[in-house]
Design an enzyme around this catalytic site. Sequence first.
Site, PDB file in Angstrom:
ATOM      1  N   HIS A 123       1.426   5.121  -2.132  1.00 47.96           N
ATOM      2  CA  HIS A 123       0.871   6.105  -3.059  1.00 47.96           C
ATOM      3  C   HIS A 123       1.947   7.129  -3.407  1.00 47.96           C
ATOM      4  O   HIS A 123       2.808   7.457  -2.582  1.00 47.96           O
ATOM      5  CB  HIS A 123      -0.311   6.855  -2.432  1.00 47.96           C
ATOM      6  N   HIS A 143      -6.041   0.021   5.634  1.00 47.55           N
ATOM      7  CA  HIS A 143      -6.098   0.667   6.937  1.00 47.55           C
ATOM      8  C   HIS A 143      -6.565  -0.304   8.015  1.00 47.55           C
ATOM      9  O   HIS A 143      -7.329   0.045   8.915  1.00 47.55           O
ATOM     10  CB  HIS A 143      -7.011   1.901   6.883  1.00 47.55           C
ATOM     11  N   ARG A 178       1.937  11.490   8.986  1.00 56.15           N
ATOM     12  CA  ARG A 178       3.347  11.652   8.619  1.00 56.15           C
ATOM     13  C   ARG A 178       4.252  12.017   9.794  1.00 56.15           C
ATOM     14  O   ARG A 178       5.477  12.033   9.640  1.00 56.15           O
ATOM     15  CB  ARG A 178       3.485  12.725   7.540  1.00 56.15           C
ATOM     16  N   ARG A 220      -1.701   8.967  -5.872  1.00 54.18           N
ATOM     17  CA  ARG A 220      -2.155   9.488  -4.584  1.00 54.18           C
ATOM     18  C   ARG A 220      -3.671   9.342  -4.460  1.00 54.18           C
ATOM     19  O   ARG A 220      -4.426   9.813  -5.320  1.00 54.18           O
ATOM     20  CB  ARG A 220      -1.749  10.951  -4.468  1.00 54.18           C
ATOM     21  N   HIS A 271     -10.399   1.493  -2.045  1.00 47.21           N
ATOM     22  CA  HIS A 271      -9.826   2.722  -1.478  1.00 47.21           C
ATOM     23  C   HIS A 271     -10.591   3.939  -1.991  1.00 47.21           C
ATOM     24  O   HIS A 271     -10.597   4.218  -3.181  1.00 47.21           O
ATOM     25  CB  HIS A 271      -8.354   2.837  -1.869  1.00 47.21           C
ATOM     26  N   GLU A 301       1.584   2.600   3.880  1.00 45.96           N
ATOM     27  CA  GLU A 301       1.062   3.844   3.302  1.00 45.96           C
ATOM     28  C   GLU A 301       1.918   5.032   3.754  1.00 45.96           C
ATOM     29  O   GLU A 301       1.416   6.087   4.126  1.00 45.96           O
ATOM     30  CB  GLU A 301      -0.415   4.057   3.674  1.00 45.96           C
ATOM     31  N   HIS A 319       0.844  -1.197   0.000  1.00 43.50           N
ATOM     32  CA  HIS A 319       0.000   0.000   0.000  1.00 43.50           C
ATOM     33  C   HIS A 319       0.882   1.250   0.000  1.00 43.50           C
ATOM     34  O   HIS A 319       1.208   1.813   1.044  1.00 43.50           O
ATOM     35  CB  HIS A 319      -0.908  -0.017   1.225  1.00 43.50           C
TER      36      HIS A 319
END
Length: 341
Positions: free
Chosen positions: A8, A223, A290, A71, A178, A284, A6
């Site tokens: 992006h 997730h 982040r 993304r 998603h 991810e 996963h």
Amino acid sequence: MIIDCHGHYTTAPPALGAWRERQIAGLTAPEAAPARADLRISDDELRESIETNQLRLMTERGIDMTVFSPRASFMAHHVGDFRTSAQWAAICNELCFRVSRLYPERFAPAAMLPQSPGADPATCIPELTRCVEEYGAVAVNLNPDPSGGHWSAPPLTDRFWYPLYEKLVEYDIPAMVHVSTSVNPAFHTTGAHYLNADTTAFMQLVQGDLFADFPTLRLIIPHGGGAVPYHWGRFRGLAMALGKPPLEEHVLGNVFFDTCVYHQPGIDLLLDVVPHRNILFASEMIGAVRDIDPRTGHHFDDTRRYTEAAGLSVTELAGIHEHNARTVYPRLDTLLTEQGR
């Protein structure tokens, strides 16, 4: 190996976002609309965006390969019509393909689909075909709510989606369920809409009998499955009330969960509740979360730390880190085998 299923392209060069802004402006002022050729991003720009971000963190965290797609929040299928989405998807998918060509042993491309509210999913098939046959895509992202938080599409078990499933089965590639950006102010995109969608998709699959028609279709719910593992007893009970077989028979032959859960208790719960063969490693990274966790001093999305601290056997950990992904993504397995891995 450690395979992150996963990833992006959240760090694409700014020119991509600028082109998208012009495309959106062109919806109301056609003279402002850009041509596809107006987007110019060099290989050096791609390298800089990857080497200072995803690739750096993959190396630091010991991740060997990432399944890499556009993304998610940028998919924004609610914007414009099918033609808008088709042009945007083609551009974003090409960039992920180019990254995979620059770093063939680190990134495998996955495709976004040119979905649009109300549009027949069959309209996505040409882009899907191009990405698989020309770009070597190993998966796609499937948005169950192209409306952006208003849920106007039929449930995933509806025959509305069948043309797309037929093509996924033909190519033997999985879809990650998603969603994209929420335009509904009641649902924060990453904190509510994403997790709501994961939970909603699973319940739709429990209610229906999709896999009786598509026994080899494979769907990944990201997730960590949203609220699903935390409420596993509820879903087991609802399946019973609906007259469905046990979840292990009804959905778990076709549905898988990733490890994009950003704290140790959450990973521990996922591993305790869901059969290990249904769990795929993912992070991810450089996504919704982040920052560094002040309690641990490590990034929230450094999920390898959690899986390795979960008390799994060497065999169990290898399954989650590598072998389950190679089973669920057979085209990825073929790619890795060709690379001698």
